[in-house]
Design a protein around this motif. Structure first.
Motif, short mmCIF file in Angstrom:
data_model
loop_
_atom_site.label_atom_id
_atom_site.label_comp_id
_atom_site.label_asym_id
_atom_site.label_seq_id
_atom_site.Cartn_x
_atom_site.Cartn_y
_atom_site.Cartn_z
N SER A 22 101.28 82.05 30.34
CA SER A 22 101.85 81.40 29.16
C SER A 22 101.83 82.34 27.96
O SER A 22 101.90 81.89 26.81
CB SER A 22 101.07 80.12 28.80
OG SER A 22 101.51 79.04 29.59
N CYS A 23 101.74 83.64 28.20
CA CYS A 23 101.78 84.65 27.12
C CYS A 23 102.92 84.34 26.15
O CYS A 23 104.01 83.96 26.58
CB CYS A 23 102.00 86.03 27.75
SG CYS A 23 102.29 87.34 26.54
N ILE A 24 102.67 84.54 24.87
CA ILE A 24 103.73 84.24 23.89
C ILE A 24 104.92 85.20 24.05
O ILE A 24 106.01 84.91 23.57
CB ILE A 24 103.21 84.29 22.42
CG1 ILE A 24 102.65 85.67 22.08
CG2 ILE A 24 102.15 83.20 22.19
CD1 ILE A 24 102.36 85.84 20.58
N HIS A 25 104.71 86.32 24.75
CA HIS A 25 105.81 87.27 25.00
C HIS A 25 106.19 87.32 26.48
O HIS A 25 106.81 88.29 26.93
CB HIS A 25 105.41 88.68 24.53
CG HIS A 25 105.20 88.77 23.04
ND1 HIS A 25 104.02 89.19 22.46
CD2 HIS A 25 106.03 88.46 22.02
CE1 HIS A 25 104.14 89.16 21.14
NE2 HIS A 25 105.35 88.71 20.85
N SER B 158 103.35 90.02 31.01
CA SER B 158 102.61 89.52 29.84
C SER B 158 102.06 90.69 29.05
O SER B 158 101.80 91.75 29.62
CB SER B 158 101.46 88.60 30.30
OG SER B 158 100.65 89.27 31.26
N ASP B 159 101.88 90.49 27.73
CA ASP B 159 101.36 91.61 26.92
C ASP B 159 99.86 91.81 27.15
O ASP B 159 99.33 92.89 26.92
CB ASP B 159 101.69 91.40 25.43
CG ASP B 159 101.12 90.10 24.87
OD1 ASP B 159 100.17 89.54 25.44
OD2 ASP B 159 101.66 89.63 23.84
N ASN B 160 99.18 90.79 27.59
CA ASN B 160 97.73 90.80 27.84
C ASN B 160 96.92 91.05 26.57
O ASN B 160 95.76 91.42 26.64
CB ASN B 160 97.35 91.83 28.92
CG ASN B 160 96.14 91.39 29.73
OD1 ASN B 160 95.89 90.19 29.90
ND2 ASN B 160 95.37 92.34 30.23
N THR B 161 97.52 90.84 25.41
CA THR B 161 96.80 91.06 24.15
C THR B 161 96.84 89.84 23.22
O THR B 161 96.02 89.75 22.31
CB THR B 161 97.37 92.26 23.38
OG1 THR B 161 98.78 92.06 23.19
CG2 THR B 161 97.14 93.56 24.11
N CYS B 162 97.79 88.93 23.40
CA CYS B 162 97.90 87.80 22.47
C CYS B 162 96.72 86.83 22.70
O CYS B 162 95.97 86.96 23.67
CB CYS B 162 99.24 87.08 22.63
SG CYS B 162 99.38 86.07 24.12
N ASP B 163 96.58 85.87 21.81
CA ASP B 163 95.46 84.92 21.93
C ASP B 163 95.47 84.17 23.26
O ASP B 163 94.41 83.90 23.85
CB ASP B 163 95.52 83.88 20.80
CG ASP B 163 94.92 84.41 19.51
OD1 ASP B 163 94.53 85.61 19.48
OD2 ASP B 163 94.85 83.65 18.54
N ILE B 164 96.67 83.82 23.72
CA ILE B 164 96.78 83.05 24.97
C ILE B 164 96.36 83.92 26.15
O ILE B 164 95.61 83.48 27.03
CB ILE B 164 98.22 82.52 25.15
CG1 ILE B 164 98.67 81.71 23.93
CG2 ILE B 164 98.34 81.70 26.44
CD1 ILE B 164 97.90 80.46 23.65
N CYS B 165 96.82 85.16 26.17
CA CYS B 165 96.42 86.09 27.23
C CYS B 165 94.91 86.30 27.22
O CYS B 165 94.26 86.29 28.26
CB CYS B 165 97.11 87.44 27.07
SG CYS B 165 98.83 87.46 27.61
N ARG B 166 94.37 86.53 26.02
CA ARG B 166 92.93 86.82 25.95
C ARG B 166 92.08 85.63 26.37
O ARG B 166 90.94 85.77 26.78
CB ARG B 166 92.56 87.33 24.56
CG ARG B 166 93.01 88.80 24.40
CD ARG B 166 92.51 89.41 23.13
NE ARG B 166 93.05 88.71 21.97
CZ ARG B 166 92.60 88.84 20.73
NH1 ARG B 166 91.58 89.62 20.49
NH2 ARG B 166 93.16 88.17 19.75
ZN LIG Z 1 100.10 87.49 25.71
#
Ligand SMILES: [Zn+2]
Ligand SMILES: [Zn+2]
Length: 335
Positions: free
Chosen positions: A97-100, A83-91
């Motif tokens: 469910s990260c968008i990436h 996961s990118d750990n930066t998108c809205d879902i990650c945060r």
């Molecule tokens: Zn993410």
């Protein structure tokens, strides 16, 4: 895995950095997951020979040009979804469910080396390379501990709560540990196997229920003044286990479901009148990793005890057999 029941250890091409955000790690240890048994038993289709494994801990060997947070030589753990750990879902704490997001299963963690996509967002490093004794516990953090922990959090286990755990695989046992760490008042482990009952007690279970299905529900109600538990963790993924979890929960209580659902259909009317909260899914392990790794590093928890069989990687097929026949709770593989 070539087909149900057919696991072979073969040489594959070495993983390479493909994206600037990748890392290559050398596995210190890997393992067989309860969820690997679904295709092994023919419950999930296998279209072609597939690399297996999604639980990993090891040493970073190489990083892509954009990787900033980890460097070669560090010992790292990551989850089964990169996961990118930066998108809205990650945060919001839902990194699985990260968008990436990228599933790790396609890379195949039951291997000597593997590629980890989105290394900066996915991997968490320890302060130093840990002693070998701690490696099984860090490996457990990659999935089963993080998943059991999410089940306990989703079920709102905590002080003053009576918690019940459906499922005595590694995730269920570590959900017991999580409930204990989160301060639950009483923890009912549902298990018919003596060795697993013992580990559940070691991890903080206060009561054991050996019955399952409606009888299991009745026993939980007996233990809770007829009300049911406040918090129930479902760690199997079948219709029976899901209904056992819902029916063992008191009105207003919470079910945290983390067993991968297979042919589960929920009865709407029963749910409507149950007044039970349901939350679960693929655990956002990354949310919990820094905290869990800190607890392991400081010796506060020992989740590695769920590994009751250790084999060299080239005997992976034997590891699958041992877990399929329930001779082993969880098999650690040494590359
Ligand atoms: Zn993410
Ligand atoms: Zn797993």
């Amino acid at each position: 895995m070539y087909a149900p029941g057919d696991v072979r250890v073969e040489d594959r091409t070495d993983p390479q950095i493909r994206e600037a955000t990748d890392a290559i790690i050398r596995l210190s240890a890997t393992c067989v997951c309860g969820s690997d048994l679904w295709p092994y038993r023919g419950a999930d289709p296998i279209d072609r020979p597939s690399p297996m494994g999604h639980e990993y801990a090891g040493i970073v060997e190489e990083v892509g040009s954009e990787v900033r947070n980890v460097r070669p030589g560090q010992f790292v753990v990551g989850s089964f979804f990169a996961s990118d750990n930066t998108c809205d879902i990650c945060r919001a704490g839902y990194q699985s469910s990260c968008i990436h997001r990228v599933g790790i299963g396609g890379e195949g963690a039951q291997a000597e080396r593997m590629r980890v996509p989105l290394a900066d967002g996915t991997l968490v490093a320890t302060p130093e390379v840990p002693h070998a004794d701690l490696v099984p516990s860090f490996l457990a953090a990659s999935d089963v501990l993080g998943t059991g922990w999410f089940g306990a959090v989703a079920a709102e286990a905590g002080p003053g709560k009576i918690v019940a755990v459906v499922g005595d695989g590694a995730v269920g046992l570590l959900a017991v540990l999580a409930a204990q760490q989160l301060g639950a008042e009483r923890i009912i482990a549902m298990s018919r196997h003596q060795d697993r009952q013992k580990l559940a007690m070691d991890y903080g279970a206060t009561d054991i229920v050996t019955e399952r299905g409606d009888e299991g529900v009745a026993r939980v109600k007996d233990l809770t003044n007829g009300l049911g538990a406040h918090s129930v963790i479902e760690a199997v993924g079948t219709q029976e286990s899901m209904m056992q979890a819902i029916r063992a929960t008191r009105p207003g209580g919470h079910v945290g479901y983390v067993g991968v659902a297979h042919d589960v259909a929920l009865p709407g009317e029963e749910l409507f009148f149950s007044h039970v909260h349901l939350h679960g899914g693929p655990a956002p392990v990354r949310r919990f990793l820094p905290d869990l790794m800190d607890r392991i590093w400081n010796g506060r928890i020992d989740p590695g005890k769920v590994f009751d069989l250790e084999l060299p990687l080239d005997q992976a097929a034997e590891g699958y057999r041992a877990m399929d026949s329930r001779q082993a709770i969880k098999v650690l593989l040494r590359p």
